[in-house]
Design a protein around this motif. Sequence first.
Motif, PDB file in Angstrom:
ATOM      1  N   GLU A 170      79.235  -9.923  64.687  1.00 17.68           N
ATOM      2  CA  GLU A 170      80.227 -10.766  65.351  1.00 17.68           C
ATOM      3  C   GLU A 170      79.602 -11.500  66.532  1.00 17.68           C
ATOM      4  O   GLU A 170      79.860 -12.692  66.754  1.00 17.68           O
ATOM      5  CB  GLU A 170      81.410  -9.920  65.826  1.00 17.68           C
ATOM      6  CG  GLU A 170      82.344  -9.491  64.712  1.00 17.68           C
ATOM      7  CD  GLU A 170      83.558  -8.756  65.242  1.00 17.68           C
ATOM      8  OE1 GLU A 170      83.399  -7.990  66.227  1.00 17.68           O
ATOM      9  OE2 GLU A 170      84.652  -8.946  64.694  1.00 17.68           O
ATOM     10  N   GLN A 184      85.606  -6.565  58.898  1.00 19.67           N
ATOM     11  CA  GLN A 184      86.941  -6.762  58.351  1.00 19.67           C
ATOM     12  C   GLN A 184      87.583  -5.410  58.034  1.00 19.67           C
ATOM     13  O   GLN A 184      87.021  -4.594  57.315  1.00 19.67           O
ATOM     14  CB  GLN A 184      86.880  -7.622  57.088  1.00 19.67           C
ATOM     15  CG  GLN A 184      86.265  -8.988  57.294  1.00 19.67           C
ATOM     16  CD  GLN A 184      87.037  -9.826  58.297  1.00 19.67           C
ATOM     17  OE1 GLN A 184      88.264  -9.759  58.355  1.00 19.67           O
ATOM     18  NE2 GLN A 184      86.318 -10.620  59.089  1.00 19.67           N
ATOM     19  N   ARG A 185      88.774  -5.214  58.590  1.00 20.36           N
ATOM     20  CA  ARG A 185      89.445  -3.921  58.460  1.00 20.36           C
ATOM     21  C   ARG A 185      89.670  -3.494  57.004  1.00 20.36           C
ATOM     22  O   ARG A 185      89.432  -2.330  56.660  1.00 20.36           O
ATOM     23  CB  ARG A 185      90.782  -3.989  59.208  1.00 20.36           C
ATOM     24  CG  ARG A 185      91.432  -2.642  59.439  1.00 20.36           C
ATOM     25  CD  ARG A 185      90.639  -1.835  60.430  1.00 20.36           C
ATOM     26  NE  ARG A 185      91.321  -0.591  60.773  1.00 20.36           N
ATOM     27  CZ  ARG A 185      90.774   0.357  61.515  1.00 20.36           C
ATOM     28  NH1 ARG A 185      89.535   0.180  61.993  1.00 20.36           N
ATOM     29  NH2 ARG A 185      91.444   1.444  61.795  1.00 20.36           N
ATOM     30  N   ARG A 201      79.810 -10.843  57.380  1.00 18.43           N
ATOM     31  CA  ARG A 201      81.006 -10.853  58.221  1.00 18.43           C
ATOM     32  C   ARG A 201      82.021  -9.807  57.778  1.00 18.43           C
ATOM     33  O   ARG A 201      82.891  -9.386  58.535  1.00 18.43           O
ATOM     34  CB  ARG A 201      81.639 -12.254  58.186  1.00 18.43           C
ATOM     35  CG  ARG A 201      82.737 -12.491  59.209  1.00 18.43           C
ATOM     36  CD  ARG A 201      83.043 -13.988  59.323  1.00 18.43           C
ATOM     37  NE  ARG A 201      83.621 -14.527  58.107  1.00 18.43           N
ATOM     38  CZ  ARG A 201      84.933 -14.556  57.845  1.00 18.43           C
ATOM     39  NH1 ARG A 201      85.779 -14.042  58.723  1.00 18.43           N
ATOM     40  NH2 ARG A 201      85.385 -15.086  56.733  1.00 18.43           N
ATOM     41  N   GLY A 202      81.889  -9.352  56.495  1.00 12.94           N
ATOM     42  CA  GLY A 202      82.825  -8.362  55.983  1.00 12.94           C
ATOM     43  C   GLY A 202      82.723  -7.011  56.657  1.00 12.94           C
ATOM     44  O   GLY A 202      83.657  -6.209  56.581  1.00 12.94           O
ATOM     45  N   VAL A 212      91.653 -10.701  53.125  1.00 12.40           N
ATOM     46  CA  VAL A 212      90.911 -11.330  54.222  1.00 12.40           C
ATOM     47  C   VAL A 212      90.943 -12.844  54.046  1.00 12.40           C
ATOM     48  O   VAL A 212      90.488 -13.349  53.013  1.00 12.40           O
ATOM     49  CB  VAL A 212      89.446 -10.847  54.261  1.00 12.40           C
ATOM     50  CG1 VAL A 212      88.718 -11.484  55.449  1.00 12.40           C
ATOM     51  CG2 VAL A 212      89.388  -9.333  54.352  1.00 12.40           C
ATOM     52  N   ALA A 245      88.670  -8.519  49.443  1.00 17.13           N
ATOM     53  CA  ALA A 245      88.465  -9.629  50.378  1.00 17.13           C
ATOM     54  C   ALA A 245      89.330 -10.831  50.011  1.00 17.13           C
ATOM     55  O   ALA A 245      89.914 -11.487  50.880  1.00 17.13           O
ATOM     56  CB  ALA A 245      86.988 -10.018  50.402  1.00 17.13           C
TER      57      ALA A 245
END
Length: 665
Positions: free
Chosen positions: A276, A195-196, A191-192, A368, A364
């Motif tokens: 996603e 992630q921006r 999922r990372g 995040v 993270a």
Amino acid sequence: MTTTAPAPSAARVRATALLPRLALVLAALLATLFTAAAPATAHAALTASDPKDGAVVATAPAQVTLSFSEQVAMGADSIRVLDPQGKRVDTGELHDLCSGNTIRYGTALRAGLPNGTYTVAWQAVSADSHPISGAFTFSIGAPSATTVTLPTQQAGGGPVGIAYGIARYAAYAGFTVLVGAAAFILLCWRRGAAQRPLQKLIVRAWVTLTAATLVMLVLRAPYTGSGKFGDVFDLDGLRAVLSTKTGASLVSRLLLLGAAALFIAVLLGVYARRQEGSESAEEGAEHGSGQASEDESEDVRDVDDLTFGLAIGGAVVSAGIAATWALSEHASTGIQPGIAMPADILHLLAVATWLGGLTALLVALYKVPGIERDAVQRFSKIGFVSVLVLTVTGVYQSWRQVGSWSALTGTDYGRLLLVKVGLVAVLVALAYLSRKWTGRLADTRAAEVEAHDVSRETATTDVSRETESVTVPADPKRAAQLARQRAARESAREKQVRDADPDRAGLRRSVLGEAAVAVVLLAVTTILTSTEPGRTVERETGRGSAAPAVPDRAVKITLPFDTGGPDGKGSVRLELDPGRIGANTLHLWAESGDGKPLDLPEVKVAFTLPAKDIGPLPLVPDRAAPGHWTASGVQLPLAGEWRIDVTVRTSDIDQTTVQKTVKIG
């Protein structure tokens, strides 16, 4: 409805306050490491010259020759011979005199040289990419005054050397973060990829590595040559660099970084979107009938296939980039290069996976919300495997580069290696602490997602109410202001979710400590790559259990002494040429603690072969110059481990005897 952003937790405030101080401390440590480190010393070293340093010859020699411990690269202007007035008296042509294991180069001298003292200045690049240089004098007929000043700055030093060293460190750091962050996403937290903060981390690492490689390429010519920044624009110098092993490695790294750019584009683009979509399909199945449709299952399989392909492709590109270091530095020279280079590649990849993944985990945890406990646990297992690989390859590299216990404490390389081992031990201890925090970490992913969804719904309700009560302003500035306010409220809610778990805050602090130690560890590793290995230093100076006998190569030893009186500390350098049974020529130099010649009142030498009960064979060398003594026809009748005793006297009553065992055969 009025919404107040929640106050950050105490742990968050303390961590935020700590970050600037930690950055300053790390910057100071790195500055100390780089400024305290001497200019890069190399794997190759000058082992002999003809004429010898300080020698007085009766007639002018036809040429000057230099012998080295390892293969070196030299150009037409690498050996210069200057007369007492500073004018060149060599022909400017380099002669390759290498034969078998003997590495020797020379240059011819012009005929009819008058008596006087001549200076030989030389410069070369060793096989492990580091520049080396030196100078010495010899005299024809008798010593004379000379206007030539011996250079004090070694090759690879000065501002250009500092800039090159910084670029070298940046390259290692960029490679570590790039490989480690990508591995963290593919192996621990898919999922990372969407992630921006992690996307920015990977892109910046690629830019850093690419920029550092370009800087090293353009600085390579002045770094190994004149030491002047102006030579960056010398196209002939750049062309010469491209024809060397180091230049080819840097160009290969740039080409591989092009492939890495494509890998990053797929990872952060196509892969992130499909991941996603796969998560949405799984969530829909959980909230719906409990079974995914055929199309949704196909999406999941596609993501798995893409993950496998990216993992294989990324591993190949990463190994290729690591090989650009292994093929051009310490691993490519010395003993067992066929084993050392693959081991070095594995070592670099293990370092990158561990420390780069640690950096990604830290980002993270701080940036995040909702990273799962399973992701942290997976990274913990991968980190453990990386440490095992580091241990195995590190022990082998240490044996190969150090060679003896005495070199571990008696050389700069050995001491730096001990510092590195200590830092790794601290890092492992902190990793164990992080592992304990991970075990206590509550798996609050579902609760966080629910809270995150509630916050989004609340934000949507707020926006709806604002829309009902307030007409959307026509002014674009006012609209942008409202949008920033909504984004700030959303960010505050995410921080509240992220800081709600005290165990997660503890994990962040321990990982931050690991990252701080990792930065210093990477700096020490960078300095190690530009430091002369302990095995080579011992071979040059003769330290260790017994200096090895090398066919047709002089035996050299350095012995520190302390007579206990005023100005009683110094060292003697002894050279026995050719270092075999039969007749030998002995040269002995005495130096004070600050490296200046020390003209001792008396020096005596004795040779003993304990295994055959021969000796001591006494010898009183003749004084050739201040701080320099010689003796010819030194007879050693048998092969074996000879003990050399050197007695030095610094005053009428202060004297001492130092000894060293060498192999003669």
